[in-house]
Design a protein around this motif. Structure first.
Motif, PDB file in Angstrom:
ATOM      1  N   TRP A   3       0.834  -1.209   0.000  1.00 16.19           N
ATOM      2  CA  TRP A   3       0.000   0.000   0.000  1.00 16.19           C
ATOM      3  C   TRP A   3       0.861   1.248   0.000  1.00 16.19           C
ATOM      4  CZ3 TRP A   3      -4.758  -0.286  -1.379  1.00 16.19           C
ATOM      5  CH2 TRP A   3      -5.483  -1.442  -1.161  1.00 16.19           C
ATOM      6  N   LEU A   4       1.968   1.204   0.700  1.00 12.21           N
ATOM      7  CA  LEU A   4       2.871   2.355   0.743  1.00 12.21           C
ATOM      8  C   LEU A   4       3.475   2.608  -0.640  1.00 12.21           C
ATOM      9  CD1 LEU A   4       4.258   4.490   2.484  1.00 12.21           C
ATOM     10  CD2 LEU A   4       6.038   2.824   2.954  1.00 12.21           C
ATOM     11  N   ILE A   5       3.842   1.552  -1.327  1.00 14.81           N
ATOM     12  CA  ILE A   5       4.408   1.700  -2.675  1.00 14.81           C
ATOM     13  C   ILE A   5       3.361   2.274  -3.631  1.00 14.81           C
ATOM     14  CG2 ILE A   5       5.329   0.421  -4.637  1.00 14.81           C
ATOM     15  CD1 ILE A   5       6.654  -1.452  -2.590  1.00 14.81           C
ATOM     16  N   VAL A   6       2.135   1.776  -3.540  1.00 10.96           N
ATOM     17  CA  VAL A   6       1.059   2.285  -4.395  1.00 10.96           C
ATOM     18  C   VAL A   6       0.776   3.745  -4.071  1.00 10.96           C
ATOM     19  CG1 VAL A   6      -1.390   2.078  -4.928  1.00 10.96           C
ATOM     20  CG2 VAL A   6       0.041   0.034  -4.790  1.00 10.96           C
ATOM     21  N   LEU A   7       0.752   4.085  -2.787  1.00 10.94           N
ATOM     22  CA  LEU A   7       0.500   5.469  -2.388  1.00 10.94           C
ATOM     23  C   LEU A   7       1.608   6.393  -2.883  1.00 10.94           C
ATOM     24  CD1 LEU A   7      -1.295   7.398  -0.773  1.00 10.94           C
ATOM     25  CD2 LEU A   7       0.110   6.874   1.222  1.00 10.94           C
ATOM     26  N   LEU A   8       2.851   5.972  -2.777  1.00 11.39           N
ATOM     27  CA  LEU A   8       3.965   6.782  -3.275  1.00 11.39           C
ATOM     28  C   LEU A   8       3.908   6.920  -4.803  1.00 11.39           C
ATOM     29  CD1 LEU A   8       6.928   5.569  -1.059  1.00 11.39           C
ATOM     30  CD2 LEU A   8       5.823   7.806  -1.036  1.00 11.39           C
ATOM     31  N   LEU A   9       3.511   5.862  -5.493  1.00 10.40           N
ATOM     32  CA  LEU A   9       3.384   5.920  -6.949  1.00 10.40           C
ATOM     33  C   LEU A   9       2.295   6.903  -7.374  1.00 10.40           C
ATOM     34  CD1 LEU A   9       4.369   4.779  -9.631  1.00 10.40           C
ATOM     35  CD2 LEU A   9       2.646   3.003  -9.410  1.00 10.40           C
ATOM     36  N   VAL A  10       1.153   6.858  -6.693  1.00  9.64           N
ATOM     37  CA  VAL A  10       0.067   7.793  -6.996  1.00  9.64           C
ATOM     38  C   VAL A  10       0.498   9.224  -6.707  1.00  9.64           C
ATOM     39  CG1 VAL A  10      -2.236   8.514  -6.258  1.00  9.64           C
ATOM     40  CG2 VAL A  10      -1.781   6.115  -6.717  1.00  9.64           C
ATOM     41  N   LEU A  11       1.167   9.429  -5.593  1.00 11.23           N
ATOM     42  CA  LEU A  11       1.648  10.771  -5.244  1.00 11.23           C
ATOM     43  C   LEU A  11       2.654  11.271  -6.272  1.00 11.23           C
ATOM     44  CD1 LEU A  11       1.497  12.995  -3.092  1.00 11.23           C
ATOM     45  CD2 LEU A  11       3.409  11.879  -1.954  1.00 11.23           C
ATOM     46  N   LEU A  12       3.533  10.396  -6.718  1.00 10.72           N
ATOM     47  CA  LEU A  12       4.526  10.774  -7.721  1.00 10.72           C
ATOM     48  C   LEU A  12       3.865  11.124  -9.051  1.00 10.72           C
ATOM     49  CD1 LEU A  12       7.574  10.967  -8.384  1.00 10.72           C
ATOM     50  CD2 LEU A  12       7.413   8.617  -9.155  1.00 10.72           C
ATOM     51  N   LEU A  13       2.895  10.329  -9.476  1.00 10.92           N
ATOM     52  CA  LEU A  13       2.205  10.607 -10.744  1.00 10.92           C
ATOM     53  C   LEU A  13       1.391  11.893 -10.667  1.00 10.92           C
ATOM     54  CD1 LEU A  13       1.088   7.030 -11.804  1.00 10.92           C
ATOM     55  CD2 LEU A  13       2.903   8.421 -12.793  1.00 10.92           C
ATOM     56  N   PHE A  14       0.729  12.137  -9.537  1.00 15.69           N
ATOM     57  CA  PHE A  14      -0.030  13.378  -9.381  1.00 15.69           C
ATOM     58  C   PHE A  14       0.898  14.578  -9.399  1.00 15.69           C
ATOM     59  CE2 PHE A  14      -1.608  16.712  -6.551  1.00 15.69           C
ATOM     60  CZ  PHE A  14      -2.741  17.082  -7.262  1.00 15.69           C
ATOM     61  N   GLY A  15       2.002  14.490  -8.670  1.00 18.43           N
ATOM     62  CA  GLY A  15       2.977  15.587  -8.642  1.00 18.43           C
ATOM     63  C   GLY A  15       3.582  15.838 -10.010  1.00 18.43           C
ATOM     64  N   GLY A  16       3.886  14.752 -10.733  1.00 17.61           N
ATOM     65  CA  GLY A  16       4.440  14.905 -12.072  1.00 17.61           C
ATOM     66  C   GLY A  16       3.456  15.553 -13.024  1.00 17.61           C
ATOM     67  N   GLY A  17       2.187  15.171 -12.914  1.00 18.69           N
ATOM     68  CA  GLY A  17       1.167  15.786 -13.755  1.00 18.69           C
ATOM     69  C   GLY A  17       0.997  17.260 -13.465  1.00 18.69           C
ATOM     70  N   PHE A  18       1.077  17.637 -12.189  1.00 16.16           N
ATOM     71  CA  PHE A  18       0.964  19.045 -11.812  1.00 16.16           C
ATOM     72  C   PHE A  18       2.141  19.842 -12.356  1.00 16.16           C
ATOM     73  CE2 PHE A  18       1.967  22.501  -8.866  1.00 16.16           C
ATOM     74  CZ  PHE A  18       0.810  23.247  -8.994  1.00 16.16           C
ATOM     75  N   VAL A  19       3.332  19.283 -12.257  1.00 17.17           N
ATOM     76  CA  VAL A  19       4.523  19.978 -12.759  1.00 17.17           C
ATOM     77  C   VAL A  19       4.450  20.147 -14.274  1.00 17.17           C
ATOM     78  CG1 VAL A  19       7.020  19.746 -13.066  1.00 17.17           C
ATOM     79  CG2 VAL A  19       6.012  19.328 -10.839  1.00 17.17           C
ATOM     80  N   LEU A  20       4.009  19.109 -14.984  1.00 15.32           N
ATOM     81  CA  LEU A  20       3.887  19.227 -16.439  1.00 15.32           C
ATOM     82  C   LEU A  20       2.837  20.264 -16.830  1.00 15.32           C
ATOM     83  CD1 LEU A  20       4.205  15.536 -17.615  1.00 15.32           C
ATOM     84  CD2 LEU A  20       5.835  17.392 -17.922  1.00 15.32           C
ATOM     85  N   GLU A  21       1.745  20.317 -16.087  1.00 12.54           N
ATOM     86  CA  GLU A  21       0.710  21.326 -16.350  1.00 12.54           C
ATOM     87  C   GLU A  21       1.261  22.730 -16.126  1.00 12.54           C
ATOM     88  OE1 GLU A  21      -3.114  22.656 -17.369  1.00 12.54           O
ATOM     89  OE2 GLU A  21      -2.380  20.600 -17.374  1.00 12.54           O
ATOM     90  N   ALA A  22       2.035  22.914 -15.048  1.00 10.46           N
ATOM     91  CA  ALA A  22       2.637  24.217 -14.766  1.00 10.46           C
ATOM     92  C   ALA A  22       3.637  24.597 -15.853  1.00 10.46           C
ATOM     93  CB  ALA A  22       3.305  24.194 -13.388  1.00 10.46           C
ATOM     94  N   LEU A  23       4.407  23.629 -16.339  1.00  8.73           N
ATOM     95  CA  LEU A  23       5.372  23.922 -17.402  1.00  8.73           C
ATOM     96  C   LEU A  23       4.677  24.316 -18.704  1.00  8.73           C
ATOM     97  CD1 LEU A  23       8.109  21.206 -16.848  1.00  8.73           C
ATOM     98  CD2 LEU A  23       8.274  23.658 -16.431  1.00  8.73           C
ATOM     99  N   TRP A  24       3.518  23.732 -18.991  1.00  8.96           N
ATOM    100  CA  TRP A  24       2.754  24.140 -20.173  1.00  8.96           C
ATOM    101  C   TRP A  24       2.331  25.597 -20.056  1.00  8.96           C
ATOM    102  CZ3 TRP A  24       2.648  22.492 -24.828  1.00  8.96           C
ATOM    103  CH2 TRP A  24       2.826  21.163 -25.112  1.00  8.96           C
TER     104      TRP A  24
END
Length: 55
Positions: A3-24
């Motif tokens: 569960w910790l690995i899945v939670l970290l993966l979701v957090l990483l993907l959400f953060g990455g999506g936010f950063v890509l949106e900000a860069l756009w």
């Protein structure tokens, strides 16, 4: 532990999506500023428009 690995993966993907949106948004703002600088460039002493770049 899984569960910790899945939670970290979701957090990483959400953060990455936010950063890509900000860069756009940064890229769009830079494009608008560049276009305005190209259109509104100043004239030199002889009245003709100079180059739009500084190098």
């Amino acid at each position: 532990m899984p569960w910790l690995i899945v939670l970290l993966l979701v957090l990483l993907l959400f953060g990455g999506g936010f950063v890509l949106e900000a860069l756009w948004w940064v890229a769009v703002i830079a494009l608008v500023v560049w276009a305005l600088g190209f259109v509104l460039r100043s004239t030199n002493a002889s009245g003709s428009r100079g180059t739009w770049y500084r190098w």
